[in-house]
Design an enzyme around this catalytic site. Structure first.
Site, short mmCIF file in Angstrom:
data_model
loop_
_atom_site.label_atom_id
_atom_site.label_comp_id
_atom_site.label_asym_id
_atom_site.label_seq_id
_atom_site.Cartn_x
_atom_site.Cartn_y
_atom_site.Cartn_z
N MET A 16 0.84 -1.21 0.00
CA MET A 16 0.00 0.00 0.00
C MET A 16 0.87 1.25 0.00
O MET A 16 0.65 2.19 -0.77
CB MET A 16 -0.91 0.03 1.24
CG MET A 16 -2.10 -0.86 1.19
SD MET A 16 -3.28 -0.38 -0.08
CE MET A 16 -4.09 1.04 0.68
N GLY A 17 1.88 1.26 0.89
CA GLY A 17 2.74 2.43 1.02
C GLY A 17 3.49 2.74 -0.26
O GLY A 17 3.54 3.90 -0.70
N ALA A 79 -2.38 -1.56 11.63
CA ALA A 79 -3.06 -0.90 12.74
C ALA A 79 -2.67 -1.56 14.06
O ALA A 79 -2.27 -2.72 14.09
CB ALA A 79 -4.57 -1.01 12.54
N ASN A 105 -6.15 1.15 8.88
CA ASN A 105 -7.49 0.92 9.43
C ASN A 105 -7.43 0.90 10.95
O ASN A 105 -7.67 -0.13 11.58
CB ASN A 105 -8.04 -0.41 8.91
CG ASN A 105 -8.55 -0.31 7.50
OD1 ASN A 105 -9.05 0.74 7.07
ND2 ASN A 105 -8.44 -1.38 6.74
N SER A 131 -9.10 3.81 1.00
CA SER A 131 -9.70 2.60 0.46
C SER A 131 -9.39 2.42 -1.01
O SER A 131 -9.30 3.39 -1.76
CB SER A 131 -11.22 2.63 0.65
OG SER A 131 -11.79 1.47 0.07
N GLY A 133 -7.42 -0.69 -1.97
CA GLY A 133 -6.38 -1.69 -2.12
C GLY A 133 -5.15 -1.12 -2.80
O GLY A 133 -5.01 0.10 -2.94
N LYS A 185 -14.22 5.34 7.66
CA LYS A 185 -13.61 4.18 6.98
C LYS A 185 -14.09 2.87 7.62
O LYS A 185 -14.30 1.88 6.93
CB LYS A 185 -12.07 4.28 7.01
CG LYS A 185 -11.37 3.08 6.39
CD LYS A 185 -11.67 2.96 4.92
CE LYS A 185 -11.18 1.77 4.15
NZ LYS A 185 -10.34 0.78 4.65
N HIS A 188 -17.39 2.26 6.20
CA HIS A 188 -17.17 1.82 4.82
C HIS A 188 -16.90 0.31 4.81
O HIS A 188 -17.48 -0.45 4.01
CB HIS A 188 -15.98 2.58 4.21
CG HIS A 188 -15.44 1.98 2.94
ND1 HIS A 188 -14.67 0.84 2.95
CD2 HIS A 188 -15.57 2.34 1.65
CE1 HIS A 188 -14.35 0.52 1.69
NE2 HIS A 188 -14.89 1.42 0.89
N ASN A 189 -16.04 -0.14 5.71
CA ASN A 189 -15.69 -1.56 5.74
C ASN A 189 -16.85 -2.43 6.21
O ASN A 189 -17.02 -3.54 5.73
CB ASN A 189 -14.46 -1.78 6.63
CG ASN A 189 -13.18 -1.38 5.91
OD1 ASN A 189 -13.20 -0.55 5.02
ND2 ASN A 189 -12.07 -1.96 6.30
N GLU A 192 -18.88 -2.81 3.32
CA GLU A 192 -18.13 -3.74 2.44
C GLU A 192 -18.43 -5.20 2.83
O GLU A 192 -18.73 -6.03 1.97
CB GLU A 192 -16.63 -3.42 2.60
CG GLU A 192 -15.66 -4.35 1.91
CD GLU A 192 -14.20 -3.97 2.28
OE1 GLU A 192 -13.81 -2.82 2.07
OE2 GLU A 192 -13.47 -4.86 2.77
N LYS A 263 -10.03 -8.96 9.41
CA LYS A 263 -9.04 -8.26 10.23
C LYS A 263 -9.69 -7.45 11.34
O LYS A 263 -9.00 -6.91 12.18
CB LYS A 263 -8.19 -7.35 9.35
CG LYS A 263 -7.25 -8.12 8.44
CD LYS A 263 -6.08 -7.27 8.00
CE LYS A 263 -5.64 -7.61 6.60
NZ LYS A 263 -6.50 -7.01 5.56
N ARG A 447 -41.18 -7.67 30.79
CA ARG A 447 -40.16 -7.01 31.62
C ARG A 447 -40.79 -6.48 32.90
O ARG A 447 -40.22 -6.55 33.99
CB ARG A 447 -39.50 -5.86 30.85
CG ARG A 447 -38.60 -6.32 29.70
CD ARG A 447 -37.99 -5.13 28.97
NE ARG A 447 -37.00 -4.44 29.76
CZ ARG A 447 -37.10 -3.19 30.18
NH1 ARG A 447 -38.16 -2.48 29.88
NH2 ARG A 447 -36.15 -2.65 30.90
N HIS A 453 -40.10 -3.37 35.54
CA HIS A 453 -39.34 -2.40 34.74
C HIS A 453 -40.21 -1.26 34.20
O HIS A 453 -39.67 -0.36 33.56
CB HIS A 453 -38.63 -3.11 33.59
CG HIS A 453 -37.55 -4.04 34.06
ND1 HIS A 453 -36.47 -3.61 34.80
CD2 HIS A 453 -37.42 -5.38 33.93
CE1 HIS A 453 -35.69 -4.65 35.07
NE2 HIS A 453 -36.25 -5.73 34.58
C1 6PG Z 1 -10.31 -1.06 1.51
C2 6PG Z 1 -10.45 -2.38 2.24
C3 6PG Z 1 -9.20 -2.65 3.00
C4 6PG Z 1 -9.04 -4.10 3.42
C5 6PG Z 1 -10.11 -4.58 4.36
C6 6PG Z 1 -10.16 -6.08 4.43
O1 6PG Z 1 -11.17 -0.23 1.74
O2 6PG Z 1 -9.40 -0.92 0.70
O3 6PG Z 1 -11.52 -2.32 3.12
O4 6PG Z 1 -9.14 -1.75 4.05
O5 6PG Z 1 -9.01 -4.91 2.29
O6 6PG Z 1 -9.81 -4.07 5.60
O7 6PG Z 1 -10.81 -6.40 5.59
P1 6PG Z 1 -10.93 -7.84 6.14
O8 6PG Z 1 -9.56 -8.47 6.11
O9 6PG Z 1 -11.44 -7.67 7.52
O10 6PG Z 1 -11.87 -8.56 5.23
#
Ligand code: 6PG
Length: 470
Positions: A16-17, A79, A105, A131, A133, A185, A188-189, A192, A263, A447, A453
């Site tokens: 990525m870097g 992270a 992340n 985001s 990849g 983000k 976003h994930n 995803e 992850k 309840r 309650h």
């Molecule tokens: C992005 C992706 C990236 C990563 C995911 C994978 O936006 O480019 O989301 O951040 O591929 O974190 O997440 P998992 O390994 O949890 O599926």
């Protein structure tokens, strides 16, 4: 003496870097990389070509002395603890007003902690979700920065140049203070995860009930990608389905073990939704499905006990039609849930998020990019206070038109033992959200029965308690 004229520094020259820094250099900024690994440093120097534009070192002093002030240093490292370690090693060497950007992340609460800590030392800290990849990092990612607005002005020209473009507009915007960028983000994930789960369910039912061949599956996803389902994830699904296996006959997808790893960002989304009290069942189930997938041995044992159901024959053409409608419906529901969580987080954490501008920067570069995001942007532009996408007039029609197919598909799947939890959770969410009366009155009565309650009534104000039973 190093040349202190490099505009941008990057720590962590992994895939990525390296791609991100080359993107910065390609856009006319002088960029300098740093990594402890000498091979990564050399690889970048070689790939970058012109050292006056992009250079690198494994010596932190050379790296820091090469950057113009205030230094703009992006971290693209895993992270967690490593981010803290890098910050600690940099701190004694930094100057007031230098800017550190965490492009990984990171968990948003870690970003808040780091931002407050670095502020006390006169250093600006940005959590910027990136985001797309490796390809995105190189050709144009979607960037989600949050932190001090003043400091953002310093990095804005670089981010705007390197970000993906949609209709010539860069897919980056200042999102808000503190951890707003990492938070967005994370959501976003989460989305995803939801979209990936739904896509996999459609693949599964088309393959196992519709008996589509891999070529037919490839064509189906490819044609969907040319319509209203146009999106990165549908596009790559069609490509995955046509990929031949290098090691054996047939398509690669059929040989891949059905255990999905994670992850943690999807899980964080669900955990935080629970903390905020926001329902996101389409995302929650996507996390649970990865967990269920990991139980491969138990699943095989259970399959032996309970047997495999043989799905009843179903017409391919009609299955394809309802699957497209169901996927469209459930994609909308998943975005709706993620955006709902963002709206609540914005209030709770005082991010001041603009949901239209978030949907806008997700239209290109990122993993959840989709044609739908243009419509979502418009819906939030029309009504900044929109409580839920399900209430946006432009989405009511889309959902009303497609929900009958979802009911047909969920019924078929349930009758035939085909797991479609993402789709059925999306339908249940829709049905519950659009029910003026739910059976939770009974839960309140229970309840109050066992725990005093109390409850409220529909016909008069106040708090009530009843002595139930004997
Ligand atoms: C992005 C992706 C990236 C990563 C995911 C994978 O936006 O480019 O989301 O951040 O591929 O974190 O997440 P998992 O390994 O949890 O599926």
């Amino acid at each position: 003496m190093p040349d202190s004229t490099y505009d941008f520094g990057l720590i962590g020259l992994g895939v990525m870097g390296r791609n991100f820094i080359l993107n910065v250099a390609n856009n006319g900024f002088k960029a300098f990389g740093y990594d402890l690994d000498h091979e990564k440093v050399n690889a970048l120097k070689k790939e970058g070509g012109d050292l006056a534009k992009v250079d690198a070192s494994d010596d932190i002093n050379i790296f820091l002395n090469s950057l113009s002030l205030p230094r703009k240093i992006m971290l693209l490292v895993p992270a967690g603890k490593i981010v803290d370690n890098v910050i600690e090693s940099l701190l004694p060497l930094l100057k007031k007003d230098d800017i550190i950007i965490d492009g990984g992340n990171s968990l948003f609460t870690d970003t808040d902690r780091r931002e407050a800590y670095l502020k006390s030392k006169g250093i600006h800290f940005f959590g910027a979700g990136v985001s797309g990849g490796a390809k995105g990092a190189r050709k144009g990612p979607s960037i989600m920065p949050g932190g001090s607005k003043e400091a953002y002005k310093e990095v804005q020209p670089i981010f705007e140049a390197v970000a993906a473009k949609f209709n010539n507009e860069p897919c980056v915007a200042y999102l808000g203070p503190k951890s707003a960028g990492n938070y967005v983000k994370m959501i976003h994930n989460g989305i995803e995860y939801g979209l990936m789960q739904l896509t996999s369910e459609m693949y599964f039912i088309l393959k196992n009930a519709g008996k589509l061949t891999n070529d037919e599956l490839h064509k189906a996803f490819d044609s969907w990608n040319r319509g209203r389902l146009q999106s990165f994830l549908v596009e790559i699904t069609s490509e995955v389905l046509s990929k031949e296996d290098d090691l054996a006959d047939g398509r690669l997808v059929d040989k891949i073990l059905d255990k999905a790893k994670q992850k943690g960002t999807g899980k964080w989304t669900s955990q935080n939704a629970m903390d905020l009290g926001i329902p996101i069942p389409s995302i929650d189930i996507a996390v649970s499905m990865r967990e269920i997938s990991a139980l491969k041995a138990e699943r095989l044992e259970a399959e032996n006990i309970y047997g495999k159901l043989q799905p009843a024959a179903i017409d391919k053409a009609s299955l394809l039609k309802i699957a497209e409608e169901a996927l469209y419906f459930s994609f909308i529901i998943t975005y709706a849930q993620g955006l709902h969580q963002l709206a609540e987080a914005s209030r709770e954490y005082q991010y001041g998020l603009n949901l239209a501008s978030i949907a806008k920067i997700w239209r290109a570069g990122c993993i959840i990019r989709a044609g739908l995001l243009d419509d979502i942007t418009e819906a939030y532009k029309e009504n900044r206070q929109l409580a839920n996408l399900l209430l946006a007039p432009s989405f009511v029609k889309k959902l009303k038109e497609t929900v009958p197919s979802v009911r047909t598909l969920v019924t078929y799947a349930a009758t035939n033992g085909i797991p479609m939890p993402g789709l059925s959770n999306s339908l249940t969410y829709f049905d519950a959200y659009s029910s003026g009366r739910l059976p939770l009155n009974l839960i309140q009565a229970q309840r109050d029965y066992f725990g005093s309650h109390t409850y409220e009534r529909t016909d008069r104000e106040g708090i009530f308690h009843t002595e139930w039973g004997e």
